[in-house]
Every structure is written in structure tokens, then in C-alpha cells.
Design a protein around this motif. Structure first.
Motif, PDB file in Angstrom:
ATOM      1  N   ARG A  99      39.633  50.817  26.546  1.00  0.00           N
ATOM      2  CA  ARG A  99      40.778  50.278  27.380  1.00  0.00           C
ATOM      3  C   ARG A  99      40.704  51.191  28.611  1.00  0.00           C
ATOM      4  NH1 ARG A  99      40.480  47.144  24.019  1.00  0.00           N
ATOM      5  NH2 ARG A  99      42.121  45.839  22.936  1.00  0.00           N
ATOM      6  N   LEU A 100      40.657  50.800  29.860  1.00  0.00           N
ATOM      7  CA  LEU A 100      40.639  51.379  30.974  1.00  0.00           C
ATOM      8  C   LEU A 100      41.676  52.367  31.135  1.00  0.00           C
ATOM      9  CD1 LEU A 100      38.940  51.814  33.539  1.00  0.00           C
ATOM     10  CD2 LEU A 100      40.494  50.046  34.765  1.00  0.00           C
ATOM     11  N   GLU A 101      43.025  52.199  30.935  1.00  0.00           N
ATOM     12  CA  GLU A 101      44.034  52.996  31.067  1.00  0.00           C
ATOM     13  C   GLU A 101      44.184  54.150  29.845  1.00  0.00           C
ATOM     14  OE1 GLU A 101      45.350  49.860  28.316  1.00  0.00           O
ATOM     15  OE2 GLU A 101      44.205  49.662  30.157  1.00  0.00           O
ATOM     16  N   LYS A 102      43.260  53.934  28.830  1.00  0.00           N
ATOM     17  CA  LYS A 102      43.100  55.026  27.974  1.00  0.00           C
ATOM     18  C   LYS A 102      41.921  55.820  28.043  1.00  0.00           C
ATOM     19  CE  LYS A 102      46.871  53.513  25.753  1.00  0.00           C
ATOM     20  NZ  LYS A 102      48.022  54.617  25.550  1.00  0.00           N
ATOM     21  N   ILE A 103      41.123  55.823  29.135  1.00  0.00           N
ATOM     22  CA  ILE A 103      40.149  56.748  29.485  1.00  0.00           C
ATOM     23  C   ILE A 103      40.458  57.910  30.245  1.00  0.00           C
ATOM     24  CG2 ILE A 103      37.786  56.915  30.501  1.00  0.00           C
ATOM     25  CD1 ILE A 103      37.674  53.950  30.230  1.00  0.00           C
ATOM     26  N   ASN A 104      39.953  58.919  29.820  1.00  0.00           N
ATOM     27  CA  ASN A 104      40.228  60.276  30.355  1.00  0.00           C
ATOM     28  C   ASN A 104      39.043  60.883  30.846  1.00  0.00           C
ATOM     29  OD1 ASN A 104      40.464  63.235  31.009  1.00  0.00           O
ATOM     30  ND2 ASN A 104      42.460  62.997  30.337  1.00  0.00           N
ATOM     31  N   TRP A 105      38.680  60.436  32.252  1.00  0.00           N
ATOM     32  CA  TRP A 105      37.432  60.628  32.662  1.00  0.00           C
ATOM     33  C   TRP A 105      36.832  62.279  32.851  1.00  0.00           C
ATOM     34  CZ3 TRP A 105      34.345  56.365  33.431  1.00  0.00           C
ATOM     35  CH2 TRP A 105      35.002  55.020  33.461  1.00  0.00           C
ATOM     36  N   ASP A 106      38.043  62.931  33.183  1.00  0.00           N
ATOM     37  CA  ASP A 106      37.408  64.339  33.602  1.00  0.00           C
ATOM     38  C   ASP A 106      37.458  64.986  31.998  1.00  0.00           C
ATOM     39  OD1 ASP A 106      37.276  64.510  36.161  1.00  0.00           O
ATOM     40  OD2 ASP A 106      39.664  64.572  36.237  1.00  0.00           O
ATOM     41  N   GLY A 107      38.338  64.446  31.104  1.00  0.00           N
ATOM     42  CA  GLY A 107      38.410  65.234  29.804  1.00  0.00           C
ATOM     43  C   GLY A 107      37.289  64.606  28.931  1.00  0.00           C
ATOM     44  N   GLY A 108      36.665  63.441  29.129  1.00  0.00           N
ATOM     45  CA  GLY A 108      35.636  62.776  28.313  1.00  0.00           C
ATOM     46  C   GLY A 108      35.835  62.420  27.153  1.00  0.00           C
ATOM     47  N   TYR A 109      37.401  61.668  27.102  1.00  0.00           N
ATOM     48  CA  TYR A 109      37.843  61.078  25.672  1.00  0.00           C
ATOM     49  C   TYR A 109      38.260  60.110  26.063  1.00  0.00           C
ATOM     50  CZ  TYR A 109      42.287  63.351  26.949  1.00  0.00           C
ATOM     51  OH  TYR A 109      43.449  63.625  27.512  1.00  0.00           O
ATOM     52  N   LEU A 110      38.586  59.315  24.884  1.00  0.00           N
ATOM     53  CA  LEU A 110      39.245  57.923  24.768  1.00  0.00           C
ATOM     54  C   LEU A 110      40.129  57.921  23.669  1.00  0.00           C
ATOM     55  CD1 LEU A 110      39.509  54.616  25.602  1.00  0.00           C
ATOM     56  CD2 LEU A 110      37.723  54.470  23.563  1.00  0.00           C
ATOM     57  N   GLU A 111      41.459  57.646  24.239  1.00  0.00           N
ATOM     58  CA  GLU A 111      42.432  57.428  23.118  1.00  0.00           C
ATOM     59  C   GLU A 111      42.750  55.837  22.785  1.00  0.00           C
ATOM     60  OE1 GLU A 111      45.492  61.282  24.432  1.00  0.00           O
ATOM     61  OE2 GLU A 111      45.961  59.153  24.945  1.00  0.00           O
ATOM     62  N   ALA A 112      42.293  55.668  21.293  1.00  0.00           N
ATOM     63  CA  ALA A 112      42.064  54.429  20.775  1.00  0.00           C
ATOM     64  C   ALA A 112      43.094  53.921  19.575  1.00  0.00           C
ATOM     65  CB  ALA A 112      40.742  53.943  20.692  1.00  0.00           C
ATOM     66  N   GLY A 113      44.214  53.816  19.879  1.00  0.00           N
ATOM     67  CA  GLY A 113      45.256  53.687  18.798  1.00  0.00           C
ATOM     68  C   GLY A 113      45.720  55.011  17.850  1.00  0.00           C
ATOM     69  N   GLU A 114      44.930  54.811  16.748  1.00  0.00           N
ATOM     70  CA  GLU A 114      45.084  56.073  15.725  1.00  0.00           C
ATOM     71  C   GLU A 114      43.868  57.228  15.932  1.00  0.00           C
ATOM     72  OE1 GLU A 114      45.589  54.493  11.825  1.00  0.00           O
ATOM     73  OE2 GLU A 114      47.720  53.507  12.433  1.00  0.00           O
ATOM     74  N   ASN A 115      43.253  56.922  16.584  1.00  0.00           N
ATOM     75  CA  ASN A 115      41.754  57.766  16.885  1.00  0.00           C
ATOM     76  C   ASN A 115      41.812  58.111  18.337  1.00  0.00           C
ATOM     77  OD1 ASN A 115      40.674  57.504  14.107  1.00  0.00           O
ATOM     78  ND2 ASN A 115      40.635  55.596  14.655  1.00  0.00           N
ATOM     79  N   VAL A 116      40.973  59.196  18.568  1.00  0.00           N
ATOM     80  CA  VAL A 116      40.450  59.778  19.638  1.00  0.00           C
ATOM     81  C   VAL A 116      38.991  59.872  19.467  1.00  0.00           C
ATOM     82  CG1 VAL A 116      40.563  61.872  21.242  1.00  0.00           C
ATOM     83  CG2 VAL A 116      42.718  61.224  20.429  1.00  0.00           C
ATOM     84  N   TYR A 117      38.285  59.269  20.680  1.00  0.00           N
ATOM     85  CA  TYR A 117      37.008  59.608  20.739  1.00  0.00           C
ATOM     86  C   TYR A 117      36.551  60.719  21.981  1.00  0.00           C
ATOM     87  CZ  TYR A 117      36.603  55.073  18.376  1.00  0.00           C
ATOM     88  OH  TYR A 117      36.723  54.051  17.135  1.00  0.00           O
ATOM     89  N   ALA A 118      36.340  61.742  21.069  1.00  0.00           N
ATOM     90  CA  ALA A 118      36.001  62.989  21.749  1.00  0.00           C
ATOM     91  C   ALA A 118      34.707  63.333  22.300  1.00  0.00           C
ATOM     92  CB  ALA A 118      36.567  64.197  21.458  1.00  0.00           C
ATOM     93  N   LEU A 119      34.517  64.059  23.101  1.00  0.00           N
ATOM     94  CA  LEU A 119      32.963  64.473  23.580  1.00  0.00           C
ATOM     95  C   LEU A 119      31.953  63.334  23.974  1.00  0.00           C
ATOM     96  CD1 LEU A 119      32.399  67.529  21.229  1.00  0.00           C
ATOM     97  CD2 LEU A 119      32.520  67.772  23.630  1.00  0.00           C
TER      98      LEU A 119
END
Length: 291
Positions: A158-178
Motif C-alpha cells: 500500500r503506497l501510503e504504508k511505505i516508509n521509504w527512508d526507513g525501508g519498511y512496510l506496515e501491512a495490517g498486523e505485520n511489519v515487513y522490515a529491512l
């Protein structure tokens, strides 16, 4: 003065912000080693700190890059080379640069959503990054090193859930990191407009690039885990500069100078974070902060 072009290996994998920078202005993700000879993007420190910025390379936009995309020079770079910068310059430049990146963020998001590029990350069972970091830094039983990278499902983006500088995606109950990508996948999905200048050499956005068949760089993987730098020589150089009053008052400028010294003497680029760890206590003693 003549300029010598030295070969530098393109990184096997790149982080989210590096992939964005490639799409936006063709900055190649370059391979760097830490002080132990480890590939920096896979180093212990980067993983445990959830760090997706390659410090010496992503800290600022270079003058040739800002000139290429038609914006004013990056004040962070100007500050690093000891130029005076007004606070207002930072705010205005950040606004202009953010506006410039917006369309490229959208293009890259579409490629991820449509599955044109595979993305990989560590899947953390938390709904936000602050919650994940709190657990990682306070719960000893939670170890990132035990986690394998998994492929991120296309539908999770989801575009609004991407943290470009932090390199992660918040996706519901999970965070995709690194979040990372195979660099060659990114380069193929978004090819540069290159010009061949001679046999085996291309000119890509201000960079001379050797074609793959012409590359003859020692495999960095053979050096993994082996301390390869003479820090005694490094500290001797720092001592000489202290004696001769050659250390700049701004720590960032000193870091840049010592990175250049490392490359000139060792033939390797050392991470900014590694240099910072070595010189910060000395620099703080030489230039104590005013209370």
C-alpha cells in the motif's frame, strides 16, 4: 588535473531507498564493506539496528545528481564539505526534493503491486514499526538474526504504508522490515538510457559503467568475516592530523576526509558508521561542544 576512474562492484542486493534513487536519477547501489570485511547490507549492525541506509552513500545527494535532475545542490552535502548553510535552505530543499521523488515513488509502487519486481523482508508480528522496535530492543528472546527473509506478497503493498527512508512496510498486523531487492532485478525493470562510449564501456547518467563481460573485480565474498583493515595505520593518520592541526571542526567533514583516506590507502570504501565510531571520541575531545 587528471581523473582516475576506479572500478567498484555493484551491490548484489539493494534497499528500498536505493531502488527508488536508481529509478529517480540512476544512482547505482554500490557494494560496501564494514570494518570486518562483511557486506554492509548484510552486516550484524545493519540487521540488528533495522538500518536500511548505507550511511556514506545515502546521506546526501551529490552535486552532479542534483544538477542532472535540475534542483539546487543538497545543503546536507554543502554542510559536509564545510560550507555555511542557512536553516531555511534545508527546509526548502527537502520540499523540492520530496516533490521530485513523488512520481517515482508511485511508479515503483505500481511495479511492486503488479509483481514486476520481487521484494524480500523480515516479517515482524507487529502492527507498527515503533511497536516492533520496542520489542526488538527490549525483549532478548526476539532475535532478528533467526529470521529468514521472505518474499513480500504483491497484494500487501500500500503506497501510503511505505516508509521509504526507513525501508519498511506496515501491512495490517505485520511489519515487513529491512526490505530489499535483487539489484539486477531493479536495473532490468527500470533500464537506464545509456550510451556506449567504447567497447565494453557505457555512460549512464554521469557514470562510466563496464559491461558485465569486461568486469574483473575480485569476489568480495571471499573476504567475508576477515578483518581486512589496518586500524593502527588509521589511528596513526588521525594522530598526524591532530598534531598538524589538520582536522576540520565539523565532524561530518572529518568523516568524509577519512573515508577518502581509507579508499586511497586500502582500496575499499568503509561505512560512514564505522568511521564515525572510530573518530567521534577523538573529534569530540578536540572540539568539545559548548554548553
Amino acid at each position: 588535473m587528471s581523473v582516475i576512474l576506479q572500478p567498484h562492484e555493484i551491490a548484489e542486493k539493494c534497499f528500498l531507498i536505493e531502488a527508488l534513487y536508481w529509478l529517480a536519477f540512476n544512482r547505482y547501489p554500490l557494494e560496501f564493506l564494514d570494518h570486518k570485511g562483511e557486506r554492509i547490507r548484510s552486516s550484524y549492525e545493519h540487521i540488528m539496528d533495522l538500518e536500511t541506509i548505507v550511511p556514506e552513500y545515502d546521506s546526501y545527494i551529490l552535486p552532479e545528481e542534483t544538477a542532472r535532475i535540475g534542483i539546487l545542490p543538497d545543503p546536507h552535502y554543502k554542510e559536509a564539505i564545510d560550507e555555511d548553510v542557512l536553516e531555511a535552505e534545508f527546509e526548502e530543499w527537502e520540499r523540492v526534493f520530496s516533490d521530485f521523488l513523488e512520481i517515482y515513488k508511485t511508479k515503483f509502487y505500481v511495479a511492486l503491486r503488479e509483481g514486476q519486481i520481487n521484494s524480500y523482508a523480515k516479517k515482524l508480528p507487529f502492527s507498527s514499526m515503533p511497536e516492533a522496535k520496542d520489542a526488538l530492543f527490549n525483549d532478548e528472546s526476539f532475535d532478528l538474526l533467526d529470521m529468514e527473509d521472505i518474499k513480500i506478497p504483491c497484494e500487501s503493498w500500500r503506497l501510503e504504508k511505505i516508509n521509504w527512508d526507513g525501508g519498511y512496510l506496515e501491512a495490517g498486523e505485520n511489519v515487513y522490515a529491512l526490505i530489499s531487492f535483487v539489484t539486477q532485478d531493479v536495473l532490468k525493470a527500470f533500464p537506464a538510457l545509456d550510451t556506449k562510449v567504447s567497447e565494453g564501456v557505457m555512460y549512464v547518467s554521469g557514470q562510466y559503467v563496464l559491461e558485465e563481460d569486461c568486469v574483473n573485480i575480485p569476489d568480495l565474498k571471499t573476504k567475508r568475516g576477515r578483518p581486512s583493515f589496518s586500524w593502527e595505520d588509521f589511528y596513526a593518520e588521525v594522530a598526524i592530523r591532530l598534531r598538524d592541526d589538520l582536522i576540520p571542526c565539523k565532524q561530518e567533514a572529518f568523516i568524509v576526509e577519512m573515508q577518502e583516506w581509507c579508499f586511497n590507502n586500502w582500496g575499499r570504501r568503509v561505512a560512514r558508521s564505522t568511521i564515525l565510531e572510530k573518530v567521534s571520541p577523538l573529534h569530540n575531545r578536540a572540539f568539545p561542544k559548548k554548553s
